[in-house]
Structure formats: structure tokens, C-alpha cells
Design an enzyme around this catalytic site. Structure first.
Site, PDB file in Angstrom:
ATOM      1  N   CYS A  54       0.811  -1.603   0.227  1.00 49.50           N
ATOM      2  CA  CYS A  54      -0.245  -0.079  -0.005  1.00 49.50           C
ATOM      3  C   CYS A  54       0.756   0.861  -0.110  1.00 49.50           C
ATOM      4  O   CYS A  54       1.942   1.121   1.127  1.00 49.50           O
ATOM      5  CB  CYS A  54      -1.099   0.479   0.929  1.00 49.50           C
ATOM      6  SG  CYS A  54      -2.058   1.789   1.275  1.00 49.50           S
ATOM      7  N   CYS A  56      -4.284   0.673   8.801  1.00 43.47           N
ATOM      8  CA  CYS A  56      -4.501  -0.196   8.744  1.00 43.47           C
ATOM      9  C   CYS A  56      -3.388  -0.709   9.835  1.00 43.47           C
ATOM     10  O   CYS A  56      -2.199  -0.191   9.526  1.00 43.47           O
ATOM     11  CB  CYS A  56      -3.621  -0.381   7.634  1.00 43.47           C
ATOM     12  SG  CYS A  56      -4.740  -0.635   5.734  1.00 43.47           S
ATOM     13  N   TYR A  59     -30.843  -5.008  17.329  1.00 45.40           N
ATOM     14  CA  TYR A  59     -30.060  -4.215  16.640  1.00 45.40           C
ATOM     15  C   TYR A  59     -29.488  -3.893  15.008  1.00 45.40           C
ATOM     16  O   TYR A  59     -28.525  -4.966  14.619  1.00 45.40           O
ATOM     17  CB  TYR A  59     -28.725  -4.489  17.308  1.00 45.40           C
ATOM     18  CG  TYR A  59     -28.188  -4.690  18.286  1.00 45.40           C
ATOM     19  CD1 TYR A  59     -28.284  -3.759  19.313  1.00 45.40           C
ATOM     20  CD2 TYR A  59     -28.942  -5.634  19.249  1.00 45.40           C
ATOM     21  CE1 TYR A  59     -28.098  -2.613  20.754  1.00 45.40           C
ATOM     22  CE2 TYR A  59     -28.479  -5.754  20.768  1.00 45.40           C
ATOM     23  CZ  TYR A  59     -28.041  -4.108  21.320  1.00 45.40           C
ATOM     24  OH  TYR A  59     -27.636  -4.325  23.156  1.00 45.40           O
ATOM     25  N   GLU A  92     -34.403  -1.159  16.111  1.00 41.54           N
ATOM     26  CA  GLU A  92     -33.193  -0.193  15.661  1.00 41.54           C
ATOM     27  C   GLU A  92     -33.019   0.606  15.816  1.00 41.54           C
ATOM     28  O   GLU A  92     -35.215   1.382  16.089  1.00 41.54           O
ATOM     29  CB  GLU A  92     -32.921  -1.173  13.966  1.00 41.54           C
ATOM     30  CG  GLU A  92     -32.353   0.765  13.366  1.00 41.54           C
ATOM     31  CD  GLU A  92     -30.804   0.541  14.426  1.00 41.54           C
ATOM     32  OE1 GLU A  92     -30.412  -0.531  14.089  1.00 41.54           O
ATOM     33  OE2 GLU A  92     -30.353   1.878  14.450  1.00 41.54           O
ATOM     34  N   CYS A 139     -18.444  -7.645  16.982  1.00 40.82           N
ATOM     35  CA  CYS A 139     -17.459  -6.940  16.497  1.00 40.82           C
ATOM     36  C   CYS A 139     -16.758  -6.814  17.106  1.00 40.82           C
ATOM     37  O   CYS A 139     -15.148  -6.042  16.899  1.00 40.82           O
ATOM     38  CB  CYS A 139     -17.351  -6.119  15.272  1.00 40.82           C
ATOM     39  SG  CYS A 139     -19.094  -4.738  16.058  1.00 40.82           S
TER      40      CYS A 139
END
Ligand code: SAH
Length: 456
Positions: A77, A86, A317, A338, A413
Site C-alpha cells: 500500500c 491498517c 440491533y 433498531e 465486532c
């Protein structure tokens, strides 16, 4: 051990781990004192300079690489050296997947007390150029030129993002065109320190299947000078732009988007297709940034949900409703919850377009909505939970458990809050039976997990 170590001392270190910030971890001496060393990879043997010593750990700087790790690669990159996006570009993608799987395992064990074997990690179908969304801060560089790019590591200095390997090339081209337009028309970028200036962020979204692009400027104001020319410039250069939007954000602080949008031209929402669901996307609705990985994720979540046709499915969610809608054909009734009103509107529209007549969506806070549904005597057979990084929290899990579903599929996540929330569910009568990591965010320190919890 700390007493025997001194700042600036050079020590040999073998790197055995990697943090999500991209720091290698090695242990020194008989006490195995931990050091975090940027720019190193598991498997490296190196000479490291001690730069900071704290009570239980320290920081080091790579002085000399005696034997590089077999997982090392050179970054392809052009901007990875300066941009903070990153943290894992210096290792192979294979090693990254192995390490991310280890992070999940580690959180499960340390924070949840779980010993469960994980199903094979699901890599991203494409580890590069997978993002369908970019949020570029707009500011000035040290020479006073307008700069639209990314924040440098641990700073609010904006660096060039041209050629970023996470985004489709057209995003950088749009960023450049917007920068030139602002410069040419003397439109002021926002200045965080003084709170003056207009343009704060350039936010771009693209439908992977539709190819439609939304360009949104988040501004510290109500209007954009030369708006017509702006639209003209974008639409003539980029025919896939089908929506140009202003987002009004007059609040100080680092929240990117305000809660009001004004469409300058074209559609209020762009379209896409995700896991068979026709999707309408407003600027403020959550949408999975890695389309192809999201389809893998939904496939796994669908398998864990184990629907056979008549079930009541609760999707908490739910964002624009996509996970639940991808399973709507396999259940009797779908209820989505939501908190963002625009996302709920999108979810209803998505259900209509996808012909999911058994779906309904409620706007509200997950814990209150779950409690209300429980009070109304609604008994879902399967609950899908897909909370933001901070996790579900006790009240929501309490309400979910009180509805006594047979299966809970958690999509998370954040491995740390996932482990904590699953521990709570265990205490409320559920058992973790399946778990699998999915890479939605290659090259970054983020990882997604899908878990199946079954009523004991
Ligand atoms: N399941 C969706 C979205 C997941 S992201 C998908 O796959 O696309 C998490 C979503 O939770 C976001 O849409 C966010 O707006 C919503 N959210 C965050 N806090 C919430 C809360 N307290 N109650 C309900 N929804 C919430």
C-alpha cells in the site's frame, strides 16, 4: 525485573504475539516481562531498545531484526507508512487470520472463562479494496492546502489517502475532485481547534452490486455555496454518483455525522443487494462495509439460527434489517429492532422490496424494546443480537433471556464484549455450542465473531 532494566537498554526479544494496534509482543527475562514493540511480527527475533517502562509492561523500539518472521511481507500500500488505518499490513493475510482467530480464543478464555473449540476462521473473500464506505476528514496540510485523506496514526493530522488499498480507486478520485472544487471555490474546511470553517468530512458510499455511489459532505452549516456547480462537477466526472447529500453537523467534537441530511441532488438513498435482500441505504443507516464478507457472515448466522419455517425471529440491533431479512423466507414472523429512525424506515422499505410480508420493524432502544416485547408475551424462538462495539449490556440480555428463546445467535465486532455478554447469557441458562470468527475488516485490527447459544 523492572529494576534491572533501564531505559535505552538494548535487549534481545522474540516476538510471540500481536495486538490489534499492530504492536508485536515479546517477553523478557525469567519473569517474562512484557514488551510491546511497533513494526514487529510474531516470529521475529530482534534487538529492541527499551523506550518506556511501566509497572507491568514496557514499550520498545525495533533496533535490529536478527531473524525476520516467516509471516512478514512488505506492504504493497502506497500510504500504509503514514496513515493509521491498517495495523496488520506487515504480515501475510494467512497469518492475520490465524492471529485474529487467536484474539477471539483469548477473549473467550480470559474474559468469559470459555473453553470451546472454534470452527474454521472465515477469511474475507477479498482482503483488499473491500470497503464500500469511506469517511475522509477535510482540513488543511502544513502548507495551507486543502487536504482530504486519513488521519495519521494517533493524530488529527490529515495525510493523503490516494491509492489506499482498502477502498475502490474511485473513492480517491472523488476525494481529489472534491478537494479541487473546494479549493477552486474558496470553500473553507472546518477547523477543529477554532470550530470555524464549513466542510468537516467527505463521506462516500457505494452499492457493491448496484455500483451506485452516494457522496455526502458533512458540514458545519446549513448550506453549501456553489451547490449546483458541486453537483455538476461530481455527476459529470463520476456517472455512478446517484445521490449528493449534505449532512448538517454543527456540534463540536469528533462525531462525524449530524442527525440531519439534505439531499442536494438525486436520490435520498442508494440501493444494493446483500444476501438476496434488496437494500435501500440512507446516509445515516448502518450498512456492512465489506459486502462479500457480510454475505459469509449472514450465511453462518443463518446456519446457527437453524430455522425451519414457522419460527418467530427477533433481530435486535437490526440496522437496515438485512440479517433478519436474509432469513425471513425461513421463518414465520420476523421482528426487527433498531434505534436509528432512518434505518428503521430503510428496513421497512427493504422488507417491502424483498417481498418479506412477515417482517415488522420497531424503532427504539434494544433493552426497552426487548422488555416491551417480553411484557407483551412475544416469545421468539430465535434471537439474533448484533450490537455495536460496546456490546449488549445486562438489561438487554436480561430481557432477551426472559423471553426464553431456544437459540440466541450473537454477531459481535468486539471479542471482549462478546465474551462478557456470552458469560452473562450462560448465567441466565444458555450454553455456547458453536463459534466462528469472520474477517470483515482485513488488514485492520478488527474481527467479527458469530456465536450460537442454546437454552440449557
Ligand atoms: N444487524 C445490522 C446492523 C448491525 S450494527 C447489520 O447487519 O447490518 C449495530 C446496529 O445497532 C446499528 O444499526 C446501530 O444503530 C444499532 N444500535 C446501537 N445501539 C442501539 C440500541 N441501544 N438499541 C437499538 N439499536 C442500537
Amino acid at each position: 525485573m523492572v529494576q534491572q532494566l533501564e531505559k535505552n537498554q538494548i535487549i534481545p526479544l522474540e516476538i510471540t504475539g500481536l495486538t490489534s494496534e499492530g504492536n508485536g509482543v515479546g517477553h523478557y527475562g525469567p519473569d517474562r516481562f512484557a514488551f510491546f514493540v511497533p513494526n514487529t511480527a510474531p516470529g521475529d527475533r530482534a534487538q529492541v531498545r527499551v523506550v518506556k517502562l511501566l509497572k507491568n509492561y514496557g514499550y520498545g523500539r525495533l533496533e535490529q531484526l536478527d531473524k525476520p518472521s516467516e509471516d512478514r511481507i512488505s506492504s504493497s500500500c502506497p500510504v500504509s507508512g503514514q496513515c493509521g488505518g491498517c495495523s496488520l499490513r506487515h504480515i501475510s493475510y494467512e497469518a492475520e487470520c490465524r492471529i485474529k482467530n487467536g484474539w477471539i480464543q483469548d477473549s473467550l478464555r480470559r474474559l468469559g472463562g470459555f473453553q470451546i473449540s472454534m470452527e474454521p476462521f472465515q477469511p474475507s473473500p477479498d482482503p483488499d479494496r473491500y470497503r464500500n464506505k469511506a469517511q475522509y476528514p477535510v482540513g488543511r496540510d502544513e502548507n495551507g492546502r486543502i487536504q482530504i485523506g486519513f488521519y495519521a496514526k494517533r493524530s488529527h493530522r490529515i495525510v493523503d489517502s490516494g491509492g489506499c488499498l482498502l477502498h475502490p480507486p474511485v473513492f480517491s478520485e472523488i476525494a481529489q475532485a472534491v478537494g479541487e472544487f473546494l479549493t477552486g471555490h474558496k470553500i473553507e474546511p472546518y477547523d477543529e481547534a477554532s470550530g470555524r470553517g464549513l466542510v468537516r468530512h467527505l463521506y462516500i458510499r457505494m452499492g457493491k452490486i448496484s455500483g451506485e455511489i452516494m457522496v455526502c459532505l458533512a458540514v458545519n452549516g446549513e448550506t453549501l455555496p456553489h451547490a449546483k456547480g458541486f453537483v455538476q462537477e461530481l455527476t459529470s466526472k463520476f456517472p455512478m454518483v446517484s445521490s449528493v447529500v449534505l449532512n448538517v453537523n454543527r456540534k463540536k467534537g469528533n462525531v462525524i455525522l449530524g442527525d440531519r441530511c439534505v439531499t442536494l441532488w438525486g436520490k435520498d438513498a442508494i440501493r444494493d443487494v446483500l444476501a438476496g435482500v434488496e437494500v435501500e441505504l440512507s446516509p445515516l443507516s448502518f450498512y456492512q462495509v465489506n459486502h462479500d464478507s457480510a454475505e459469509k457472515l449472514y450465511q453462518i448466522a443463518g446456519e446457527y439460527a437453524g430455522l425451519s419455517g414457522g419460527e418467530v425471529l427477533l433481530d435486535l440491533y437490526c440496522g437496515a434489517g438485512t440479517i433478519g431479512l436474509s432469513m425471513a423466507g425461513r421463518c414465520g414472523r420476523l421482528i426487527g429492532v433498531e434505534v436509528i429512525p432512518e434505518a428503521v424506515e430503510n428496513a421497512r422499505e427493504n422488507a417491502r422490496r424483498s417481498g418479506a410480508h412477515n417482517a415488522e420493524f420497531l424503532c427504539g432502544d434494544a433493552d426497552q424494546a426487548a422488555a416491551q416485547l417480553a411484557e407483551k408475551g412475544i416469545r421468539p424462538d430465535v434471537v439474533v443480537l448484533d450490537p455495536p462495539r460496546k456490546g449488549c449490556g445486562a438489561a438487554t440480555l436480561e430481557a432477551v433471556a426472559s423471553m426464553s428463546p431456544e437459540r440466541i445467535v450473537m454477531v459481535s465486532c468486539n471479542p471482549a464484549t462478546m465474551a462478557r455478554d456470552c458469560r452473562l447469557l450462560e448465567e441466565k441458562g444458555y450454553r455456547m455450542t458453536r463459534i466462528r470468527g469472520v474477517d470483515m475488516f482485513p488488514r485492520t485490527g478488527h474481527v467479527e465473531t458469530v456465536v450460537l447459544m442454546i437454552k440449557k
